[in-house]
Design a protein around this motif. Sequence first.
Motif, PDB file in Angstrom:
ATOM      1  N   GLY A  60       4.677 -17.957  12.376  1.00 16.55           N
ATOM      2  CA  GLY A  60       5.916 -17.152  12.104  1.00 16.55           C
ATOM      3  C   GLY A  60       5.743 -15.723  12.228  1.00 16.55           C
ATOM      4  N   ARG A  61       4.450 -15.125  11.770  1.00 13.99           N
ATOM      5  CA  ARG A  61       4.326 -13.498  11.668  1.00 13.99           C
ATOM      6  C   ARG A  61       2.949 -13.750  11.694  1.00 13.99           C
ATOM      7  NH1 ARG A  61       5.219 -10.874   5.828  1.00 13.99           N
ATOM      8  NH2 ARG A  61       3.517 -11.638   4.919  1.00 13.99           N
ATOM      9  N   SER A  62       2.514 -12.416  12.289  1.00 11.07           N
ATOM     10  CA  SER A  62       0.661 -11.932  12.106  1.00 11.07           C
ATOM     11  C   SER A  62       0.933 -10.813  11.255  1.00 11.07           C
ATOM     12  CB  SER A  62       0.404 -11.525  13.638  1.00 11.07           C
ATOM     13  OG  SER A  62       0.693 -12.570  14.514  1.00 11.07           O
ATOM     14  N   GLU A  63      -0.518 -10.846  10.436  1.00 12.50           N
ATOM     15  CA  GLU A  63      -0.829  -9.749   9.638  1.00 12.50           C
ATOM     16  C   GLU A  63      -2.092  -9.152   9.637  1.00 12.50           C
ATOM     17  OE1 GLU A  63      -0.221  -9.115   4.747  1.00 12.50           O
ATOM     18  OE2 GLU A  63       0.597 -10.700   5.560  1.00 12.50           O
ATOM     19  N   ILE A  64      -2.355  -8.028   9.692  1.00  9.97           N
ATOM     20  CA  ILE A  64      -3.466  -7.302  10.136  1.00  9.97           C
ATOM     21  C   ILE A  64      -3.447  -6.175   8.961  1.00  9.97           C
ATOM     22  CG2 ILE A  64      -5.224  -5.970  11.433  1.00  9.97           C
ATOM     23  CD1 ILE A  64      -2.177  -7.829  13.168  1.00  9.97           C
ATOM     24  N   HIS A  65      -4.735  -6.358   8.161  1.00  7.22           N
ATOM     25  CA  HIS A  65      -5.205  -5.167   7.250  1.00  7.22           C
ATOM     26  C   HIS A  65      -6.563  -4.510   7.878  1.00  7.22           C
ATOM     27  CE1 HIS A  65      -2.792  -6.872   3.515  1.00  7.22           C
ATOM     28  NE2 HIS A  65      -2.439  -7.746   4.497  1.00  7.22           N
ATOM     29  N   VAL A  66      -6.455  -3.194   7.532  1.00  7.62           N
ATOM     30  CA  VAL A  66      -7.663  -2.507   8.089  1.00  7.62           C
ATOM     31  C   VAL A  66      -7.759  -1.373   6.887  1.00  7.62           C
ATOM     32  CG1 VAL A  66      -8.714  -0.841   9.745  1.00  7.62           C
ATOM     33  CG2 VAL A  66      -7.280  -2.640  10.462  1.00  7.62           C
ATOM     34  N   ILE A  67      -9.124  -1.307   6.491  1.00  2.00           N
ATOM     35  CA  ILE A  67      -9.481  -0.465   5.330  1.00  2.00           C
ATOM     36  C   ILE A  67     -10.774   0.424   5.940  1.00  2.00           C
ATOM     37  CG2 ILE A  67     -10.487  -0.255   2.995  1.00  2.00           C
ATOM     38  CD1 ILE A  67      -9.744  -3.206   2.583  1.00  2.00           C
ATOM     39  N   ASP A  88      -6.974   8.596  -3.028  1.00  2.00           N
ATOM     40  CA  ASP A  88      -8.436   8.669  -3.134  1.00  2.00           C
ATOM     41  C   ASP A  88      -9.241   8.838  -1.795  1.00  2.00           C
ATOM     42  OD1 ASP A  88      -8.027   8.710  -5.951  1.00  2.00           O
ATOM     43  OD2 ASP A  88      -8.242   6.398  -5.956  1.00  2.00           O
ATOM     44  N   ASP A  89     -10.438   8.114  -1.605  1.00  2.00           N
ATOM     45  CA  ASP A  89     -10.861   8.242  -0.487  1.00  2.00           C
ATOM     46  C   ASP A  89     -11.021   7.069   0.539  1.00  2.00           C
ATOM     47  OD1 ASP A  89     -11.996  10.810  -0.981  1.00  2.00           O
ATOM     48  OD2 ASP A  89     -13.850   9.932  -2.187  1.00  2.00           O
ATOM     49  N   GLU A  90     -10.221   6.129  -0.160  1.00  2.00           N
ATOM     50  CA  GLU A  90      -9.840   4.952   0.733  1.00  2.00           C
ATOM     51  C   GLU A  90      -8.522   4.691   1.409  1.00  2.00           C
ATOM     52  OE1 GLU A  90     -11.560   0.585  -0.335  1.00  2.00           O
ATOM     53  OE2 GLU A  90      -9.508   0.220  -1.071  1.00  2.00           O
ATOM     54  N   CYS A  91      -8.407   4.332   2.559  1.00  2.00           N
ATOM     55  CA  CYS A  91      -7.194   4.170   3.124  1.00  2.00           C
ATOM     56  C   CYS A  91      -6.913   2.745   3.608  1.00  2.00           C
ATOM     57  CB  CYS A  91      -7.043   5.389   4.167  1.00  2.00           C
ATOM     58  SG  CYS A  91      -5.687   5.282   5.173  1.00  2.00           S
ATOM     59  N   LEU A  92      -5.698   2.197   3.370  1.00  2.00           N
ATOM     60  CA  LEU A  92      -5.534   0.721   3.751  1.00  2.00           C
ATOM     61  C   LEU A  92      -4.243   1.074   4.769  1.00  2.00           C
ATOM     62  CD1 LEU A  92      -5.570  -2.128   3.669  1.00  2.00           C
ATOM     63  CD2 LEU A  92      -3.999  -2.066   1.611  1.00  2.00           C
ATOM     64  N   LEU A  93      -4.480   0.549   6.096  1.00  2.00           N
ATOM     65  CA  LEU A  93      -3.432   0.370   6.825  1.00  2.00           C
ATOM     66  C   LEU A  93      -2.933  -1.401   7.119  1.00  2.00           C
ATOM     67  CD1 LEU A  93      -4.632   3.059   7.575  1.00  2.00           C
ATOM     68  CD2 LEU A  93      -4.195   2.541   9.968  1.00  2.00           C
ATOM     69  N   ARG A  94      -1.994  -1.419   7.100  1.00  2.00           N
ATOM     70  CA  ARG A  94      -1.322  -2.810   7.119  1.00  2.00           C
ATOM     71  C   ARG A  94      -0.076  -2.896   8.100  1.00  2.00           C
ATOM     72  NH1 ARG A  94       2.501  -5.780   2.890  1.00  2.00           N
ATOM     73  NH2 ARG A  94       2.382  -7.839   3.979  1.00  2.00           N
ATOM     74  N   ARG A  95      -0.170  -3.927   8.963  1.00  3.54           N
ATOM     75  CA  ARG A  95       0.900  -4.109  10.159  1.00  3.54           C
ATOM     76  C   ARG A  95       1.208  -5.758   9.983  1.00  3.54           C
ATOM     77  NH1 ARG A  95       1.511  -1.531  15.271  1.00  3.54           N
ATOM     78  NH2 ARG A  95       3.697  -2.255  15.560  1.00  3.54           N
ATOM     79  N   VAL A  96       2.579  -5.781  10.025  1.00  2.00           N
ATOM     80  CA  VAL A  96       3.181  -7.196  10.059  1.00  2.00           C
ATOM     81  C   VAL A  96       4.038  -7.239  11.353  1.00  2.00           C
ATOM     82  CG1 VAL A  96       4.597  -9.033   8.919  1.00  2.00           C
ATOM     83  CG2 VAL A  96       2.928  -7.663   7.442  1.00  2.00           C
ATOM     84  N   VAL A  97       3.869  -8.225  12.127  1.00  2.31           N
ATOM     85  CA  VAL A  97       4.657  -8.462  13.207  1.00  2.31           C
ATOM     86  C   VAL A  97       5.354  -9.966  13.357  1.00  2.31           C
ATOM     87  CG1 VAL A  97       4.936  -8.682  15.602  1.00  2.31           C
ATOM     88  CG2 VAL A  97       3.339  -7.015  14.695  1.00  2.31           C
TER      89      VAL A  97
END
Length: 556
Positions: A60-67, A88-97
């Motif tokens: 039903g959906r895809s989910e991707i996390h990149v740190i 801070d110094d960490e950056c979390l990108l998240r995408r849900v399709v």
Amino acid sequence: MLNRIEIRDFAIIDEIAIDLHPGLSVLTGETGAGKSILLDALGLCLGDRADTSMVPEAAGRSEIHVIFDVSDTPRAQAWLAEENLDEDDECLLRRVVQRNGRSQAWINGRPVTRHQLGQLGGMLVGIHGQHAHQALMRPEMQRRTLDGFAGHGDKLEAVSALHAQWQDVEAEIRSLSGGHGDHQDRMDLLRYQLEELDEAALTEAAFAELEQEQRRLAGASEIITACQQALELLYEGDTTAQTLIAAAERALDPHLDVDTSLTEARDLLATGQVQLEEACQGLRQFADRLELDPERLQVVEDTLSRLHDLARKHQVEPEGLAAHAESLREDLHRLESADSRLLALHAERDRLLDEYRNAAMDLSESRRTAAAQLGARVDELLAQLGMAGAELTIIVDPDDGATPAAHGTDRIRFDVRTNPDQRPAPLQKIASGGELSRIGLALEVATADTAELPALIFDEADTGIGGGVAEVVGRQLRALARHHQVLCITHLPQVAAQGTYQLQVEKRQRDDGRTVTDVRTLSPDERTDEIARMLGGLEITEKTLNHAREMLERVG
């Protein structure tokens, strides 16, 4: 640096998590195992357009996390801070399709647009291969690559500073000479408005006094009647408060020696009698002063009506008319002195434009010198990478008639000729994915000391090559990894052996019959087996294993 990728329900991937490290990481595996799917998933988190066909029907959906770790990426840090997305110094990108076509994106837990993902992704990762997300394809990135290689930051700063000054002067010229119609008509209108306001406008305090006077005059008759009624009740009528209090005093007088409390009450009544007389005297004086003046009331009401009409005309409150008049007076003074100011501004603009053109020419000359050096260096690398005869031509085309820009007036384009008998063509029009990857690799190696992207990914960098050239590609990637984090998808053992880390992509069939992809980091012994597989095909002999060990040992 790219620290971790987590993918859930994307194409033939159920759920995987990949930890990445500095240096060169190579991804290997059988053809069709799903290596490129990993890049497709990563591309989604870097702003690529969503493709609902990649969402499994059952999920039903895809989910991707990149740190990412952005501690060594000042451009990305500045962008995140400007967008209020820093953490801070960490950056979390998240995408849900979603399968229904809906797509959502987050940066550090805050919702963002796909465009914002693309902006940040372009500062963090460069993907070279048969994919849409390729930073070097963009003209602005080609310009930044050349400028970074040239190292002429001082020349760029000079051009940018002059451009900013020129913009400020242009803005003031437009403000003085445009935006209000004809200059003289605007001054005539301001003079008429000020004459009207100066004749009628009152200060805020004066307007408040006028309103108070209107209320007093309008209610004078009722106030006089109220004062007379109060005097009648208190002092002047047949039965008044004064006579009642006096009677109460007389009734208490014979008994004052009974208790001191009674004396206190008698004294309070006496005090009340005095205050009552003073109040009545005040009411008489107020009523005597207050006269019915209908003519003055009419004048006051007419004045207030005119002030309200004038306030509506100027779209301000009536009590703000005087302040509005002062604002218009300042506008008129500015416009009256604009002619002389405009002459000075035009002279200043011409001076800045001359200085800007000179600085832009100096920048262009530096760019042309750097373009020749970078082109020659890339040509050498392309020859080593199996593209003998290939040539990169960096075109620096100054446009002296162009509107000034912060980066100068040059149009910069990377043209490539992949074979001696071909005509050069823009880099983004090269058809072969393998050639495009190697050209990107050559550019990255040539500019490794100055390139801004912390992570580089190469897909099909080894297409159409083998033998010694493949080993050269591997060495160049390993050299590049001294300055950047590099991730390379490869089918060649010569390239894989150069990796600091090796990840294997495997395809397997679950019990329910569905095909899925897994990824795992290989141990040293497993690396030997995988490189032997890449060398020997179906049958892995001891000789093949020894060859694989030798390749790994030679790299060290």
